[in-house]
Design an enzyme around this catalytic site. Structure first.
Site, PDB file in Angstrom:
ATOM      1  N   ARG A   1       0.821  -1.220   0.000  1.00  0.00           N
ATOM      2  CA  ARG A   1       0.000   0.000   0.000  1.00  0.00           C
ATOM      3  C   ARG A   1       0.846   1.257   0.000  1.00  0.00           C
ATOM      4  NH1 ARG A   1      -4.096  -3.047   3.985  1.00  0.00           N
ATOM      5  NH2 ARG A   1      -5.299  -3.944   2.279  1.00  0.00           N
TER       6      ARG A   1
ATOM      7  N   PHE B   1      -6.742  -2.100  -6.612  1.00  0.00           N
ATOM      8  CA  PHE B   1      -5.898  -3.188  -6.057  1.00  0.00           C
ATOM      9  C   PHE B   1      -5.153  -2.776  -4.784  1.00  0.00           C
ATOM     10  CE2 PHE B   1      -2.541  -2.967  -9.823  1.00  0.00           C
ATOM     11  CZ  PHE B   1      -2.086  -1.756  -9.379  1.00  0.00           C
ATOM     12  N   GLU B   2      -4.559  -3.737  -4.140  1.00  0.00           N
ATOM     13  CA  GLU B   2      -3.955  -3.592  -2.798  1.00  0.00           C
ATOM     14  C   GLU B   2      -5.012  -3.190  -1.765  1.00  0.00           C
ATOM     15  OE1 GLU B   2      -0.368  -4.369  -4.710  1.00  0.00           O
ATOM     16  OE2 GLU B   2      -0.554  -4.243  -2.549  1.00  0.00           O
ATOM     17  N   GLY B   3      -6.216  -3.696  -1.939  1.00  0.00           N
ATOM     18  CA  GLY B   3      -7.328  -3.302  -1.067  1.00  0.00           C
ATOM     19  C   GLY B   3      -7.985  -2.074  -1.666  1.00  0.00           C
TER      20      GLY B   3
END
Lengths: 599, 247
Positions: free
Chosen positions: A270, A408-410
């Site tokens: 993140r 993406f990445e949460g």
């Protein structure tokens, strides 16, 4: 130095919310040393010479060998081994140097995604959770690029809710292997990866475990390439594991620890995403600035018009904010890692713990970085006008490629909720004392407002405002916890409001600290433009806090209580009048003169 | 075979050019410096390739400049040079620089001195020739290809649309131009090694520059481009005749 070190390392994640930070304790990008700048230059040269000439061909996906060959070249330069320890064939560079390289390479479109998937989520699980044998076997080849890595977490029915994955790993009767079966999707680098970090549940475990799977083990089948909106040149496929036989010693860490691995790797991912977004934003802003200087309408460059200048300045202000906060958090992480190492923790463990400590900041920066980039590409298209909509001009690719970063990445929604959730959990555990300061804010509301002495000193207004902004967050978050209690976790709109307040305050504070440090380093006259950036930031953040706070309060409070809180919020989100038009004009003027993003 | 590569620092091509002290000095504030491209891309990289081919010898770089130039030197070391010499003086003019380089080179056993064809700041293209003259060696410029065969060099030089193939005995000074080699991006190993490679600082020997800069002037702003309809050749002729006054 000793006391300063002690002070720096004493910082905990999320603590900025209740503590004052001194500019001496933050790292600013202007402090990168010569070697770090040289590494950044190498990354930039690589993009210019090797990547940019190929973007069209990469995105056409007609030459599947093209992307892996770029990764091979990156490996030859050493770019894949920056964060791999020297004993395993890497260069053992510190966290913040890795961030800088990520930032620069972030402007590399599809290639940026491929290399960050390889070095980040693909390689880091082994760096951080691998045992000595696993590291010795895999890391040297990952450092050179001989083996390329991908990360298999997401499944068709398991995205944001990652721990709900259905992929199974069944131990063989002799206990020497696991047989993995399941379906993974959106797997970056899948088309050419040799190594897959696979998350699966052993038998009927509740929690995931992680495995290093070599393609050569067999039982790995790939679907066709996904057709995507952007980053078209990055390989993205579904991966099917069909009776894939994995040696038992290829389990990473311990059984059931996979979710924790996934979460911690994502924390790093993140904040790195934020760095990459900053790098991409700078590039796009520079392209837009250059175009605005060249494009003539009504007899003048469009960069002479206020509407365009406003856009250019705003791009720069937001990039500056995201960059300041990203490196501030990165240095916090670096200091923590250093502190843990000094205490005798091994390097991998120290890095994990260091990043985990700042998971809140990682989540916040992921949101901010990706949203700044989306703002910048959107305005980039606008500055280009009709040409911005042409697929022949550079903004088309930038616009499409940027969009995935909010997903993406949460997703940004998940990361906003996580931000608040983690802050509250730490408060409950007593790791950060939110309750005391929150109560103090409530008491202050009841009391006669303290108007205090107005100070004309440089940064006095901003420092006061930061204290007030934090009170605004405590006011809203404190009341939300009290009013909604266990319901709060379900009140996602309120969580979004609180997260936005936290993020914007963190940005404003980071910008202020950087400006303050620049004044200390270069003198006030030379740092005027940064003061402009800071004042516009504060002006806008105050308003955003007001809107977010108001929406939250009005959703759960009523009557006198609501009125009192709104009055308090108004007081806490006040900032002195700023002539933002003139400030943006000056910022834009500088950008136009330099013909690129230059802060 | 030991090779000496002369490098110069120059403003990055995106730098804004301005002057101070009543237009008598170049304003170096906020200027980002880089290694002169033809020194770096052609001279240095070809020197490294020759060393790799021959398997022996050393590639040293030399520059005339103050301590602040160490960043440029380390960039060249990161690309692969073995060591560096910095003559501790401001580079006053081409003759001063060439004299310092020649004076140093005399004391060493270089067979080959390479310079870039010209620097991108003043574009004098003088240092190479002067160094050769001061050393009493042969000089070839521009060299677009360079090979070493036992005790002589073989050079291809593109001049006036023709390619001259030249040979000269070593020691020799050669000014490197496009085509001789390709840019090498410093790799991580090189960047990290650069920190520990030696930089020898040599005090300048006493020689007076021959040139003094009286005044800088910016070139006149370029006039805008006029587009003429291909059907309207009369207008083109009129513009060339009346306005541009070239026909």
């Amino acid at each position: 130095m000793d006391t300063m070190e002690a002070k720096k390392t004493a910082l905990k994640g999320g603590e900025w919310l209740i503590k004052e930070t001194s500019y001496q304790d933050v790292f600013i990008p202007e402090e990168f040393d010569e070697e770090q700048r040289m590494i950044a230059q190498t990354c930039n040269d690589f993009l210019q010479n090797e990547v940019y000439p190929l973007v069209e061909r990469l995105d056409s996906m007609q030459e599947p060998e093209l992307m892996p060959s770029l990764l091979d070249k990156s490996g030859e330069l050493g770019l894949l081994g920056l964060n791999i320890p020297e004993q395993y064939g890497g260069f053992g560079k510190d966290f913040i140097t890795g961030m800088l390289a990520t930032e620069v390479l972030g402007a590399g479109h599809s290639y940026a995604v491929a290399i960050s998937a390889h070095t980040g989520i693909g390689t880091l699980p082994i760096v951080l959770y691998g045992n000595d044998e696993q590291k010795a076997k895999y890391l040297p080849k990952l450092a050179t690029g001989e083996w390329k890595a991908s990360y298999c977490l997401t499944e068709p029915g398991s995205g944001s809710d990652a721990n709900s994955g259905k992929t199974k790993a069944m131990p063989t009767s002799d206990g020497k292997h696991y047989i993995i079966n399941g379906q993974k999707m959106w797997i970056t680098n899948a088309g050419f990866a040799d190594i897959f970090i696979v998350f699966a549940k052993v038998e009927d475990d509740e929690n995931l475990s992680a495995f290093i799977v070599e393609k050569s083990f067999g039982g790995v089948r790939l679907n066709a390439e996904e057709k995507k909106m952007g980053i078209k040149g990055s390989s993205t496929r579904q991966v099917f594991f069909e009776d894939c036989k994995v040696p038992a010693e290829n389990m990473l860490s311990t059984r059931g620890n996979g979710f924790k691995i996934a979460v911690n790797i994502l924390n790093i991912g993140r904040i790195k995403l934020s760095a990459a977004a900053v790098g991409a934003s700078k590039k796009v802003a520079s392209v837009a600035i250059n175009y605005s200087n060249e494009r003539i309408q009504f007899g003048r460059s469009i960069s002479k018009y206020g509407a365009i200048r406003h856009k250019l300045a705003e791009m720069a202000i937001r990039i500056f904010g995201a960059e300041s906060a990203t490196y501030r958090a990165s240095q916090n992480i670096e200091d923590r890692i250093h502190a843990y190492s000094t205490e005798g923790m091994d390097a991998a463990q120290a890095e994990l713990k260091g990043v985990e400590q700042f998971a809140i900041e990682c989540a916040m920066m992921k949101v901010e970085g990706s949203e700044v980039l989306d703002f910048v590409v959107d305005e980039g298209v606008q500055v280009y006008g009709g040409m911005g909509y042409s697929a022949e001009a550079p903004m088309d690719r930038a616009y499409r490629d940027a969009r995935i970063n909010r997903i993406f990445e949460g997703t940004n929604e998940i990361n906003r909720m996580l931000t608040v959730d983690m802050i509250l959990k730490r408060a409950m555990k007593g790791e950060i004392d939110l309750m005391g300061p929150a109560q103090a804010v409530v008491n202050e509301l009841m009391a006669i407002p303290d108007f205090g002495d107005e100070s004309n000193e440089l940064f006095a207004a901003e420092k006061k405002a930061i204290t007030q902004f934090k009170k605004a967050i405590l006011l809203v978050a404190g009341a939300a916890v009290q009013k909604l209690m266990m319901q709060l976790a379900k009140e996602q709109e309120v969580l979004m409001n609180i997260a936005d307040m936290a993020i914007k305050t963190y940005i404003a504070e980071s910008v202020m600290l950087r400006a303050e440090k620049l004044v200390a380093l270069r003198g006030e006259a030379a740092a005027q433009i940064y003061i402009d950036i800071m004042r516009v930031t504060f002006n806008d953040v105050a308003d955003k806090l007001w809107v977010s706070g108001k929406n939250a309060i009005n959703s759960f409070a009523e009557g006198d209580e609501q009125k009192m809180m709104i009055i308090g919020l108004k007081r806490f989100t006040k900032f002195e009048p700023v002539n933002t038009k003139e400030a943006r004009q000056r910022i834009a003027q500088k950008l136009i003169e330099e013909n690129r993003y230059c802060f | 075979m030991n090779i000496l590569v002369c490098i110069s620092k120059v403003p990055d091509t995106t730098s804004k050019i301005a002057f101070t002290d009543n237009n008598t000095r170049f304003d170096s504030s906020n200027v980002q410096y880089i290694v002169n491209p033809s020194d770096e891309w052609y001279a240095l990289v070809r020197a490294l390739e020759l060393k790799e081919q021959l398997g022996t010898g050393k590639v040293s770089i030399i520059t005339v400049g103050l301590a602040e130039d160490d960043a440029i030197i380390r960039k060249a070391l990161a690309i692969g040079a073995d060591d560096a010499i910095r003559i501790n003086a401001l580079p006053a003019d081409s003759f001063f620089v060439a004299s310092q380089i020649a004076e140093y080179a005399k004391t060493q056993d270089y067979k080959l001195v390479l310079t870039g064809k010209e620097t991108i700041d003043y574009n004098n293209a003088e240092v190479g020739g002067m160094v050769a003259e001061l050393l009493g060696w042969e000089f070839i410029t521009p060299a677009n290809k360079l090979d070493v065969e036992s005790d002589k060099v073989r050079v291809e030089s593109e001049l006036g649309g023709e390619i001259l193939v030249l040979e000269a005995p070593m020691p020799v000074v050669i000014s490197a131009a496009k085509g001789m080699a390709d840019q090498r991006i410093p790799n991580m190993r090189g960047i990290m090694a650069a920190r520990t490679k030696p930089i020898t600082v040599v005090e300048p020997f006493n020689v007076a520059p021959l040139v003094a800069i009286q005044k800088f002037e910016m070139p006149p702003a370029k006039a805008g481009v006029k587009l003429v309809d291909p059907e309207n050749m009369e207008e083109l002729v009129r513009l060339l005749h009346d306005e541009a006054k070239v026909i």
